[in-house]
Design an enzyme around this catalytic site. Structure first.
Site, PDB file in Angstrom:
ATOM      1  N   ARG A 282       6.353 -16.718 -21.775  1.00 52.75           N
ATOM      2  CA  ARG A 282       7.693 -16.119 -21.415  1.00 52.75           C
ATOM      3  C   ARG A 282       8.906 -17.099 -21.422  1.00 52.75           C
ATOM      4  NH1 ARG A 282       5.066 -13.242 -17.247  1.00 52.75           N
ATOM      5  NH2 ARG A 282       5.579 -14.969 -15.683  1.00 52.75           N
TER       6      ARG A 282
ATOM      7  N   GLY B 120       9.624 -12.090 -15.701  1.00 53.98           N
ATOM      8  CA  GLY B 120       8.693 -12.342 -14.326  1.00 53.98           C
ATOM      9  C   GLY B 120       9.284 -12.134 -13.187  1.00 53.98           C
TER      10      GLY B 120
ATOM     11  N   ASN C 148       3.188 -17.081 -18.147  1.00 56.38           N
ATOM     12  CA  ASN C 148       4.349 -17.585 -17.522  1.00 56.38           C
ATOM     13  C   ASN C 148       5.023 -18.658 -18.688  1.00 56.38           C
ATOM     14  OD1 ASN C 148       6.261 -18.486 -15.113  1.00 56.38           O
ATOM     15  ND2 ASN C 148       5.755 -20.192 -15.787  1.00 56.38           N
TER      16      ASN C 148
ATOM     17  N   LEU D 260       2.859 -18.023 -10.547  1.00 60.23           N
ATOM     18  CA  LEU D 260       2.832 -19.342 -10.017  1.00 60.23           C
ATOM     19  C   LEU D 260       1.970 -19.519  -8.610  1.00 60.23           C
ATOM     20  CD1 LEU D 260       5.341 -21.547 -11.813  1.00 60.23           C
ATOM     21  CD2 LEU D 260       2.757 -21.046 -12.324  1.00 60.23           C
TER      22      LEU D 260
ATOM     23  N   GLY E  18       8.115 -13.800  -9.983  1.00 55.68           N
ATOM     24  CA  GLY E  18       8.100 -14.903  -9.148  1.00 55.68           C
ATOM     25  C   GLY E  18       6.707 -14.963  -8.313  1.00 55.68           C
ATOM     26  N   LEU E  19       5.782 -14.184  -8.800  1.00 57.64           N
ATOM     27  CA  LEU E  19       4.461 -14.522  -8.084  1.00 57.64           C
ATOM     28  C   LEU E  19       3.519 -14.856  -8.812  1.00 57.64           C
ATOM     29  CD1 LEU E  19       4.248 -11.142  -5.975  1.00 57.64           C
ATOM     30  CD2 LEU E  19       4.860 -13.436  -5.253  1.00 57.64           C
TER      31      LEU E  19
ATOM     32  N   HIS F  28       0.934  -1.138  -0.051  1.00 60.71           N
ATOM     33  CA  HIS F  28      -0.051  -0.073   0.018  1.00 60.71           C
ATOM     34  C   HIS F  28       0.923   1.257  -0.073  1.00 60.71           C
ATOM     35  CE1 HIS F  28      -4.052  -1.255   0.209  1.00 60.71           C
ATOM     36  NE2 HIS F  28      -3.921  -2.284   0.945  1.00 60.71           N
ATOM     37  N   GLU F  29       1.900   1.151   0.854  1.00 62.48           N
ATOM     38  CA  GLU F  29       2.797   2.407   0.955  1.00 62.48           C
ATOM     39  C   GLU F  29       3.418   2.713  -0.319  1.00 62.48           C
ATOM     40  OE1 GLU F  29       2.906   4.801   3.145  1.00 62.48           O
ATOM     41  OE2 GLU F  29       1.299   3.456   4.636  1.00 62.48           O
TER      42      GLU F  29
ATOM     43  N   ARG G 259       2.129   2.495  -3.347  1.00 60.03           N
ATOM     44  CA  ARG G 259       1.543   3.118  -4.403  1.00 60.03           C
ATOM     45  C   ARG G 259       1.331   4.341  -4.425  1.00 60.03           C
ATOM     46  NH1 ARG G 259      -2.799  -0.346  -6.363  1.00 60.03           N
ATOM     47  NH2 ARG G 259      -1.661  -1.986  -7.233  1.00 60.03           N
TER      48      ARG G 259
END
Length: 429
Positions: A333, A389, A330, A394, A391-392, A217-218, A220
């Protein structure tokens, strides 16, 4: 006196005492009463038995006498027939208390020596039925005592095993203190230690998720200001936009990463599990494949939908679309240039549906397959950072399938590449 060692010791001691009592009661209940033995051992009875034995000897010989004495022994009177030339006899552990002499024609004299069985020998003279009843009494008593001991020892272990399995599945709220008892033995202490460990893990994981959500959030706010500054810089830069384009691409990647982090944080906290509606899965798959094929075309790759079927599922359409899109992107890529990503949708039994996504890249080392669904995990040479990517993708797919009571698995393909399968429970059509 409240320790597990002392309790087990007392259990075994009590078991032995109970078995001994059961054996004594069984012997008392199945042994020929003393009064009957005395009646069978009276003078008149023994005299008659002696004359009968001599008559049998004259008629059937020594073999007949042996059979007669064996039958007599079954009535709880052990007897031996001796002629007057014998001076010793084998007592076989029995107390010889009476003897009767018999004289017959020809000057022959015989002596019948009788004894009442005593001690352990008594058990051998009451027949197989009595022995079987005693053995059964001992076995039943020992089984009941040992069952209580086994139950006492294994019950808390079973509770702990179930709790550790629930903890391994991610249920950090599991506790065992109330079911392990409030005593001071080792099992109760172990239950309280487990609760403290689970509470500590719960606090650490909750703090990590909260930190991830708060940081996302911070980030953003400065990212929004960066985009504003980027727009102002473009107005002043004129034709020299190369550096600003690079800044914009990196800002977009950062914005995408923050969005994925926020989605992952919501999944971990459980706030995304409320939306449940009927979804036509084939429509989501078609939409994702069309979008991915359009983007892959500019990179010399393709996306093909090789198989479809009617499939209705229940869940959150946005989350499911994001999961399928992450897996397909994914694959795009990492598939080799000039190859196509193959996507199929097929029924899995009577109550399931499976989405299969296969690329033609370098695959993943077998040792790394169990970890590719963890956040920010990177294989290394097989799937490098240069693919774009973070890494989030999958990880989000895995969390989404878990929220929808589904599963996700990955495996290397013999011909090269990686296949990812998403399985969901399907509604009956």
């Amino acid at each position: 006196m409240r320790g597990v060692f002392v309790k087990i010791l007392l259990w075994f001691w009590t078991s032995l005492v109970l078995v001994a009592l059961a054996l004594e009661l069984a012997i008392t209940a199945t042994t020929t009463p003393v009064e009957v033995r005395i009646a069978r051992f009276s003078d008149s009875v023994l005299s008659g038995r002696a004359r009968e034995a001599v008559a049998i000897l004259d008629r059937d010989g020594p073999a007949g006498v042996a059979r007669f004495l064996d039958q007599l022994e079954r009535t709880a009177v052990a007897a031996r027939a001796l002629d007057t030339g014998q001076t010793e006899m084998e007592a076989d552990g029995q107390a010889a208390v009476k003897a009767r002499a018999v004289a017959v024609s020809g000057g022959r004299r015989y002596v019948l020596v009788a004894a009442v069985p005593v001690g352990i020998t008594r058990l051998l003279h009451d027949g197989p039925v009595a022995q079987l009843l005693r053995l059964l009494a001992v076995m039943v008593t020992a089984a009941a005592a040992c069952y209580g001991l086994a139950r006492y020892v294994t019950r808390p272990l079973a509770i702990l095993r179930g709790a550790t399995r629930a903890l391994a599945r991610g249920d950090l709220a599991v506790r065992v203190g109330s079911t392990m008892g409030r005593g001071a033995d080792e099992f109760a202490e172990l239950g309280r230690d487990f609760d403290r460990m689970a509470g500590r893990l719960d606090a650490l994981v909750t703090a990590e998720r909260r930190l991830l959500r708060d940081i996302s959030h911070e980030l953003r706010s400065p990212l929004a200001r960066l985009n504003v500054a980027l727009g102002l810089a473009r107005q002043r830069a004129g034709d020299d936009q190369g550096a600003l384009d690079r800044i914009e691409r990196e800002a977009d990647r950062l914005n995408s990463l923050i969005g994925q982090l926020l989605m992952l944080a919501r999944m971990e906290s459980g706030t995304t599990s409320a939306v449940r509606e009927t979804i036509d899965l084939i429509a989501i798959v078609h939409e994702v494949v069309e979008d991915a094929a359009f983007e892959a075309k500019s990179r010399g790759r393709a996306v093909q939908l090789t198989e479809t079927c009617d499939a209705l599922v229940r869940g959150d359409p946005e989350l499911l679309r994001s999961a399928v899109e992450n897996v397909v992107r994914n694959a795009v890529r990492h598939t080799r240039e000039g190859t196509a990503v193959e996507v199929s949708l097929r029924r899995e039994g009577a109550a399931g549906v499976r989405i299969r996504v296969r690329d033609h890249g370098s695959g993943v080392p077998e040792a790394a397959l169990p970890y590719i669904f963890q956040p920010f995990y990177r294989v290394g040479d097989a799937r490098e950072r240069g693919t774009g990517g973070v890494g989030l993708g999958l990880t989000i797919a895995h969390r989404t399938l878990k929220l929808h009571d589904g599963t996700v698995r990955a495996a290397n393909v013999a011909g090269g590449g990686l296949v990812v399968e998403l399985t969901l429970p399907a509604l009956q059509i």
